[in-house]
Design an enzyme around this catalytic site. Sequence first.
Site, PDB file in Angstrom:
ATOM      1  CG  ASP A   1      -1.896  -1.080   1.267  1.00 22.26           C
ATOM      2  OD1 ASP A   1      -2.122  -1.684   0.202  1.00 22.26           O
ATOM      3  OD2 ASP A   1      -2.442  -1.359   2.347  1.00 22.26           O
TER       4      ASP A   1
HETATM    5  P1  TAP Z   1       0.932  -3.966   3.174  1.00 21.46           P
HETATM    6  O1  TAP Z   1       0.230  -3.030   2.273  1.00 21.46           O
HETATM    7  O2  TAP Z   1       0.153  -4.624   4.249  1.00 21.46           O
HETATM    8  O3  TAP Z   1       1.610  -5.072   2.240  1.00 21.46           O
HETATM    9  C1  TAP Z   1       2.480  -5.994   2.762  1.00 21.46           C
HETATM   10  C2  TAP Z   1       2.892  -6.930   1.643  1.00 21.46           C
HETATM   11  O4  TAP Z   1       3.901  -7.779   2.172  1.00 21.46           O
HETATM   12  C3  TAP Z   1       1.783  -7.832   1.159  1.00 21.46           C
HETATM   13  O5  TAP Z   1       1.305  -7.408  -0.105  1.00 21.46           O
HETATM   14  C4  TAP Z   1       2.402  -9.233   1.126  1.00 21.46           C
HETATM   15  O6  TAP Z   1       2.272  -9.770  -0.189  1.00 21.46           O
HETATM   16  C5  TAP Z   1       3.857  -8.980   1.442  1.00 21.46           C
HETATM   17  N1  TAP Z   1       4.426 -10.022   2.301  1.00 21.46           N
HETATM   18  C6  TAP Z   1       3.897 -10.601   3.389  1.00 21.46           C
HETATM   19  N2  TAP Z   1       4.719 -11.534   3.872  1.00 21.46           N
HETATM   20  C7  TAP Z   1       5.804 -11.545   3.083  1.00 21.46           C
HETATM   21  C8  TAP Z   1       7.014 -12.288   3.078  1.00 21.46           C
HETATM   22  N3  TAP Z   1       7.264 -13.243   3.975  1.00 21.46           N
HETATM   23  N4  TAP Z   1       7.913 -12.025   2.119  1.00 21.46           N
HETATM   24  C9  TAP Z   1       7.680 -11.094   1.172  1.00 21.46           C
HETATM   25  N5  TAP Z   1       6.552 -10.359   1.126  1.00 21.46           N
HETATM   26  C10 TAP Z   1       5.626 -10.577   2.075  1.00 21.46           C
HETATM   27  O7  TAP Z   1       2.189  -3.297   3.890  1.00 21.46           O
HETATM   28  P2  TAP Z   1       2.774  -1.829   3.794  1.00 21.46           P
HETATM   29  O8  TAP Z   1       3.054  -1.456   2.388  1.00 21.46           O
HETATM   30  O9  TAP Z   1       3.867  -1.801   4.806  1.00 21.46           O
HETATM   31  O10 TAP Z   1       1.603  -0.903   4.280  1.00 21.46           O
HETATM   32  C11 TAP Z   1       1.162  -0.871   5.613  1.00 21.46           C
HETATM   33  C12 TAP Z   1      -0.333  -0.830   5.640  1.00 21.46           C
HETATM   34  O11 TAP Z   1      -0.761  -1.026   6.992  1.00 21.46           O
HETATM   35  C13 TAP Z   1      -0.872   0.499   5.150  1.00 21.46           C
HETATM   36  O12 TAP Z   1      -2.077   0.309   4.447  1.00 21.46           O
HETATM   37  C14 TAP Z   1      -1.144   1.220   6.465  1.00 21.46           C
HETATM   38  O13 TAP Z   1      -2.139   2.200   6.335  1.00 21.46           O
HETATM   39  C15 TAP Z   1      -1.587   0.069   7.357  1.00 21.46           C
HETATM   40  N6  TAP Z   1      -1.422   0.333   8.804  1.00 21.46           N
HETATM   41  C16 TAP Z   1      -0.227   0.731   9.263  1.00 21.46           C
HETATM   42  C17 TAP Z   1      -0.078   1.024  10.600  1.00 21.46           C
HETATM   43  C18 TAP Z   1       1.253   1.503  11.102  1.00 21.46           C
HETATM   44  S1  TAP Z   1       1.299   2.463  12.367  1.00 21.46           S
HETATM   45  N7  TAP Z   1       2.344   1.146  10.496  1.00 21.46           N
HETATM   46  C19 TAP Z   1      -1.126   0.852  11.481  1.00 21.46           C
HETATM   47  C20 TAP Z   1      -2.331   0.392  10.969  1.00 21.46           C
HETATM   48  C21 TAP Z   1      -2.468   0.136   9.620  1.00 21.46           C
HETATM   49  P3  TAP Z   1       2.297 -11.362  -0.402  1.00 21.46           P
HETATM   50  O14 TAP Z   1       1.237 -11.921   0.461  1.00 21.46           O
HETATM   51  O15 TAP Z   1       2.047 -11.521  -1.867  1.00 21.46           O
HETATM   52  O16 TAP Z   1       3.659 -11.836  -0.029  1.00 21.46           O
END
Ligand code: TAP
Length: 463
Positions: free
Chosen positions: A389
């Site tokens: 994201d």
């Molecule tokens: P995300 O959008 O959640 O994407 C993480 C990606 O990691 C997934 O598409 C997944 O794809 C991949 N992944 C998972 N395990 C893996 C592994 N072992 N090896 C390689 N890839 C792996 O993460 P982001 O870009 O860090 O974004 C964070 C999201 O969380 C945002 O939408 C944000 O708003 C939200 N959020 C963040 C927080 C804070 S404070 N950080 C709090 C609440 C919400 P695959 O499954 O295809 O591997």
Amino acid sequence: MTLSSLGINYVYVVCAALFVLGLKMLSSPATARRGNLVSALGMLIAIVATLLAQGLDYRWIMIGMLIGGLIGTAGAYFVKMTAMPEMVALFNGSGGLASLLLSWSEYHHSPAMAPFIALVTALSVFIGGVAFTGSMVAYGKLAGKISQQAVVFKGQHLVNGAIVLTAAGAAALFYLKPDSLFGYLFFVVMILVALVFGVTSTIPVGGADIPVVISLLNSYTGLAACAAGFVVSNNILIVAGALVGASGIILTRLMCKAMNRSLFNIFFSGFGTTTAGAGSTSGVQGEIKAASAEDVYYILEAADSVAFVPGYGMAVAQAQHVVKELGDLLEANGTEIVYAIHPVAGRMPGHMNVLLAEANVPYDQLVEMEDINPRMETMDVCVVIGANDVVNPAAVNDAKSPIYGMPIIETYRAKTVIVLKRSMHAGFAGIENALFYGENTRMYFGDAKTSLQAVVAEFKSGN
Ligand code: TAP
């Protein structure tokens, strides 16, 4: 030995200065560890000075401190980095409960309260109670002890509204006659309602949004402690509570801003509760160009500048050490290396900073989103490690996207992008990512740690 009431206030001023200094130092990765120690020192001085000033029998207090200290130390040593939000939720809940119990016990000591003390007593038990059960629900969701799904039902706002009105009514009746039997009855009603409200206000939040809620509950705990400080006339508790309350709300705001979401949306939308998969559609079209470890090696080996962009997948894969190893190899190869950090990458504030610090990545190689974006066009390669994201161009160019307006690391503008993930599954927001289909993008599928180990092996063998 006792400290005079004037003397202790001088000590408290020093402690307050240490808290503020510690908080200031926490805002930079380079000084954050020392900032933690400075604040902890302030708290130690505050506790010792307070105990000395009271002239108490310390035996029970010492036993309590010893047990609490042991639990805290063991927790800090043994908790996994990815379980840190759970631990924060537990600590936070304990803080709320402590304020509630402190004010409750003060009430028992002297129920004939001045109106202001009755008011702050009511505030401290109510906010403390909400922070306690809210944090327990947050812990349960994060630790998978209860369902991570948002529990949303019809009339939920009405139920929550009725609960708040009941609490306000009970607090008003308690306030009018705190030392009567009715006063006590309403006091107990207020506590029970607070405990229920902590649960009902937290269950509508989806598991992935819980870190934001923990930050807000942290702010509540600070406010409860601040109110408890007024109840027991302790200046440093008032100051410390106010600082926690203010910093918690600032952090909550920053997190909401970085996700371009309102607090209302986080509490009531049930966002992020489904495990989004490949089925999520936004009509993205294009060709996926897969790359092998050898391809990635050749691209990186020829690059003059490389930005690593870590995301939640790096935490899942625990790939931070091998990322650093690859970074070192590239540096030795004469490549400029930076680590571009999005403020909400991962699942908790500072998630990526903490992981990279664990791998001893130098702080001066960490670059914030605002600093990397203007020079993105000049970056030879962006290596996206399990981020989705936070690098999704829909946030910039698709007004219909749920994440439109969220600031992102604009990797799509780099000369070449290598994306490491296991599949085409969506990230937290559950939407497709056009970056993966970009002309300049190569998808390197697999677990991030295993994939990077393969690239490191290519480098070591000189291919
Ligand atoms: P995300 O959008 O959640 O994407 C993480 C990606 O990691 C997934 O598409 C997944 O794809 C991949 N992944 C998972 N395990 C893996 C592994 N072992 N090896 C390689 N890839 C792996 O993460 P982001 O870009 O860090 O974004 C964070 C999201 O969380 C945002 O939408 C944000 O708003 C939200 N959020 C963040 C927080 C804070 S404070 N950080 C709090 C609440 C919400 P695959 O499954 O295809 O591997």
